[in-house]
Write a protein that holds these residues in place. Sequence first.
Motif, PDB file in Angstrom:
ATOM      1  N   GLU A  49       0.817  -1.203   0.000  1.00 50.48           N
ATOM      2  CA  GLU A  49       0.000   0.000   0.000  1.00 50.48           C
ATOM      3  C   GLU A  49       0.856   1.261   0.000  1.00 50.48           C
ATOM      4  OE1 GLU A  49      -3.278   0.008   2.687  1.00 50.48           O
ATOM      5  OE2 GLU A  49      -4.137  -1.788   1.773  1.00 50.48           O
ATOM      6  N   GLN A  50       2.014   1.224   0.633  1.00 46.52           N
ATOM      7  CA  GLN A  50       2.924   2.368   0.573  1.00 46.52           C
ATOM      8  C   GLN A  50       3.446   2.566  -0.850  1.00 46.52           C
ATOM      9  OE1 GLN A  50       5.941   1.605   3.484  1.00 46.52           O
ATOM     10  NE2 GLN A  50       4.616   2.147   5.212  1.00 46.52           N
ATOM     11  N   LEU A  51       3.733   1.470  -1.540  1.00 47.80           N
ATOM     12  CA  LEU A  51       4.203   1.573  -2.924  1.00 47.80           C
ATOM     13  C   LEU A  51       3.113   2.120  -3.842  1.00 47.80           C
ATOM     14  CD1 LEU A  51       6.202  -1.774  -3.175  1.00 47.80           C
ATOM     15  CD2 LEU A  51       7.129   0.529  -2.941  1.00 47.80           C
ATOM     16  N   ILE A  52       1.867   1.693  -3.631  1.00 46.59           N
ATOM     17  CA  ILE A  52       0.759   2.196  -4.444  1.00 46.59           C
ATOM     18  C   ILE A  52       0.542   3.679  -4.170  1.00 46.59           C
ATOM     19  CG2 ILE A  52      -1.726   2.041  -4.862  1.00 46.59           C
ATOM     20  CD1 ILE A  52      -1.486  -0.982  -4.358  1.00 46.59           C
ATOM     21  N   THR A  53       0.680   4.098  -2.912  1.00 43.90           N
ATOM     22  CA  THR A  53       0.535   5.509  -2.573  1.00 43.90           C
ATOM     23  C   THR A  53       1.576   6.346  -3.304  1.00 43.90           C
ATOM     24  OG1 THR A  53      -0.368   4.945  -0.404  1.00 43.90           O
ATOM     25  CG2 THR A  53       0.495   7.174  -0.680  1.00 43.90           C
ATOM     26  N   LYS A  54       2.792   5.838  -3.402  1.00 49.96           N
ATOM     27  CA  LYS A  54       3.835   6.562  -4.136  1.00 49.96           C
ATOM     28  C   LYS A  54       3.541   6.560  -5.632  1.00 49.96           C
ATOM     29  CE  LYS A  54       7.431   5.947  -0.772  1.00 49.96           C
ATOM     30  NZ  LYS A  54       8.246   4.956  -0.156  1.00 49.96           N
ATOM     31  N   ALA A  55       2.910   5.516  -6.125  1.00 51.76           N
ATOM     32  CA  ALA A  55       2.621   5.410  -7.558  1.00 51.76           C
ATOM     33  C   ALA A  55       1.444   6.300  -7.968  1.00 51.76           C
ATOM     34  CB  ALA A  55       2.325   3.970  -7.935  1.00 51.76           C
ATOM     35  N   LYS A  56       0.683   6.814  -7.011  1.00 52.14           N
ATOM     36  CA  LYS A  56      -0.447   7.676  -7.350  1.00 52.14           C
ATOM     37  C   LYS A  56       0.015   8.985  -7.976  1.00 52.14           C
ATOM     38  CE  LYS A  56      -3.606   8.057  -4.101  1.00 52.14           C
ATOM     39  NZ  LYS A  56      -4.314   7.989  -2.810  1.00 52.14           N
ATOM     40  N   THR A  57       1.177   9.488  -7.550  1.00 47.94           N
ATOM     41  CA  THR A  57       1.745  10.687  -8.161  1.00 47.94           C
ATOM     42  C   THR A  57       3.033  10.292  -8.858  1.00 47.94           C
ATOM     43  OG1 THR A  57       2.842  11.237  -6.082  1.00 47.94           O
ATOM     44  CG2 THR A  57       0.723  12.280  -6.508  1.00 47.94           C
ATOM     45  N   ASP A  58       3.042  10.401 -10.169  1.00 51.31           N
ATOM     46  CA  ASP A  58       4.172   9.946 -10.978  1.00 51.31           C
ATOM     47  C   ASP A  58       5.241  11.042 -11.057  1.00 51.31           C
ATOM     48  OD1 ASP A  58       5.835   8.570 -12.622  1.00 51.31           O
ATOM     49  OD2 ASP A  58       4.507   8.557 -14.351  1.00 51.31           O
ATOM     50  N   SER A  74       8.649  -3.706 -16.432  1.00 53.52           N
ATOM     51  CA  SER A  74       7.278  -3.821 -16.928  1.00 53.52           C
ATOM     52  C   SER A  74       6.276  -3.724 -15.780  1.00 53.52           C
ATOM     53  CB  SER A  74       7.082  -5.122 -17.698  1.00 53.52           C
ATOM     54  OG  SER A  74       7.253  -6.229 -16.841  1.00 53.52           O
ATOM     55  N   VAL A  75       6.607  -4.295 -14.629  1.00 47.78           N
ATOM     56  CA  VAL A  75       5.729  -4.203 -13.462  1.00 47.78           C
ATOM     57  C   VAL A  75       5.719  -2.771 -12.941  1.00 47.78           C
ATOM     58  CG1 VAL A  75       5.364  -5.026 -11.104  1.00 47.78           C
ATOM     59  CG2 VAL A  75       6.067  -6.620 -12.872  1.00 47.78           C
ATOM     60  N   LEU A  76       6.873  -2.122 -12.956  1.00 48.34           N
ATOM     61  CA  LEU A  76       6.962  -0.724 -12.534  1.00 48.34           C
ATOM     62  C   LEU A  76       6.095   0.159 -13.425  1.00 48.34           C
ATOM     63  CD1 LEU A  76       8.594   1.154 -10.551  1.00 48.34           C
ATOM     64  CD2 LEU A  76      10.091   1.576 -12.498  1.00 48.34           C
ATOM     65  N   HIS A  77       6.131  -0.088 -14.720  1.00 48.47           N
ATOM     66  CA  HIS A  77       5.301   0.663 -15.673  1.00 48.47           C
ATOM     67  C   HIS A  77       3.822   0.431 -15.389  1.00 48.47           C
ATOM     68  CE1 HIS A  77       4.144   2.604 -19.392  1.00 48.47           C
ATOM     69  NE2 HIS A  77       3.408   1.542 -19.690  1.00 48.47           N
ATOM     70  N   THR A  78       3.433  -0.822 -15.140  1.00 47.98           N
ATOM     71  CA  THR A  78       2.037  -1.141 -14.824  1.00 47.98           C
ATOM     72  C   THR A  78       1.599  -0.439 -13.545  1.00 47.98           C
ATOM     73  OG1 THR A  78       2.274  -3.299 -15.864  1.00 47.98           O
ATOM     74  CG2 THR A  78       0.422  -3.025 -14.368  1.00 47.98           C
ATOM     75  N   LEU A  79       2.478  -0.413 -12.560  1.00 48.74           N
ATOM     76  CA  LEU A  79       2.154   0.219 -11.283  1.00 48.74           C
ATOM     77  C   LEU A  79       1.904   1.712 -11.459  1.00 48.74           C
ATOM     78  CD1 LEU A  79       1.924   0.027  -8.190  1.00 48.74           C
ATOM     79  CD2 LEU A  79       4.388   0.342  -8.072  1.00 48.74           C
ATOM     80  N   PHE A  80       2.734   2.392 -12.218  1.00 48.47           N
ATOM     81  CA  PHE A  80       2.604   3.836 -12.366  1.00 48.47           C
ATOM     82  C   PHE A  80       1.579   4.261 -13.420  1.00 48.47           C
ATOM     83  CE2 PHE A  80       6.393   4.039  -9.814  1.00 48.47           C
ATOM     84  CZ  PHE A  80       6.248   5.239  -9.137  1.00 48.47           C
ATOM     85  N   THR A  81       1.285   3.416 -14.404  1.00 53.11           N
ATOM     86  CA  THR A  81       0.350   3.829 -15.452  1.00 53.11           C
ATOM     87  C   THR A  81      -1.065   3.293 -15.257  1.00 53.11           C
ATOM     88  OG1 THR A  81       0.994   1.964 -16.846  1.00 53.11           O
ATOM     89  CG2 THR A  81       2.133   4.059 -17.199  1.00 53.11           C
ATOM     90  N   GLU A  82      -1.224   2.163 -14.595  1.00 56.69           N
ATOM     91  CA  GLU A  82      -2.556   1.583 -14.436  1.00 56.69           C
ATOM     92  C   GLU A  82      -3.034   1.588 -12.985  1.00 56.69           C
ATOM     93  OE1 GLU A  82      -2.561  -2.279 -16.172  1.00 56.69           O
ATOM     94  OE2 GLU A  82      -1.929  -1.547 -18.133  1.00 56.69           O
ATOM     95  N   ILE A  83      -2.261   1.010 -12.094  1.00 56.54           N
ATOM     96  CA  ILE A  83      -2.710   0.832 -10.715  1.00 56.54           C
ATOM     97  C   ILE A  83      -2.757   2.162  -9.976  1.00 56.54           C
ATOM     98  CG2 ILE A  83      -2.235  -0.321  -8.530  1.00 56.54           C
ATOM     99  CD1 ILE A  83      -0.885  -2.565 -10.180  1.00 56.54           C
ATOM    100  N   GLY A  84      -1.686   2.954 -10.066  1.00 59.65           N
ATOM    101  CA  GLY A  84      -1.631   4.233  -9.363  1.00 59.65           C
ATOM    102  C   GLY A  84      -2.750   5.179  -9.760  1.00 59.65           C
TER     103      GLY A  84
END
Length: 194
Positions: A49-58, A74-84
């Motif tokens: 959840e801390q990682l997702i919170t950071k991914a909310k603002t790119d 590729s997972v980092l890209h998914t986290l910042f472009t889709e999940i965040g």
Amino acid sequence: MPTPTKGARLGGSPSHQRLILANLATALFEHGRITTTEAKARRLRPYAEQLITKAKTDTVANRRQVVKVIRDKSVLHTLFTEIGPAMATRPGGYTRITKIGPRKGDNAPMAVIEIVEGKEFSATTESTSAAPAAEPTVNDADDAAEVETDVVAGAPADEAETEPATSEEVEASAEAVEEASADAEPENAADDKA
């Protein structure tokens, strides 16, 4: 400085625990849900959840902090472009843990940890997993009906403009064909009697 975890750690040493959590977080962001033991799921939840919170603002700073943990690009890209972005309106609670019962081999309590799906994130996952829509089929009655097309005067036959027929026009032409065939039968029968 963070306080150390009291009691036994996952894997035995602090460095091994960090690696286990990083691998679990990578798998969670890649697949959306993973099955693991309850202890690992409980430890993974605040970490992810801390990682997702950071991914909310790119931002560059947030990406650098997350790349320390998530090494797969590729997972980092998914986290910042889709999940965040999908979780941008949520204040927290991005993951859900569901207990599923003991594991068969060693009776360890198991759980499923999954990302709670937002509007955009669920749409992307459904669109990637769903099969393409099938083309509508044509009825036999539609095949029997012929639709008249207008040809532009002076234009060659290849460049003639045609408008696609609507279902109402097709039904009307099918009824006209049926009426014409019904009208033709009595005339033939009258000719046979005479």
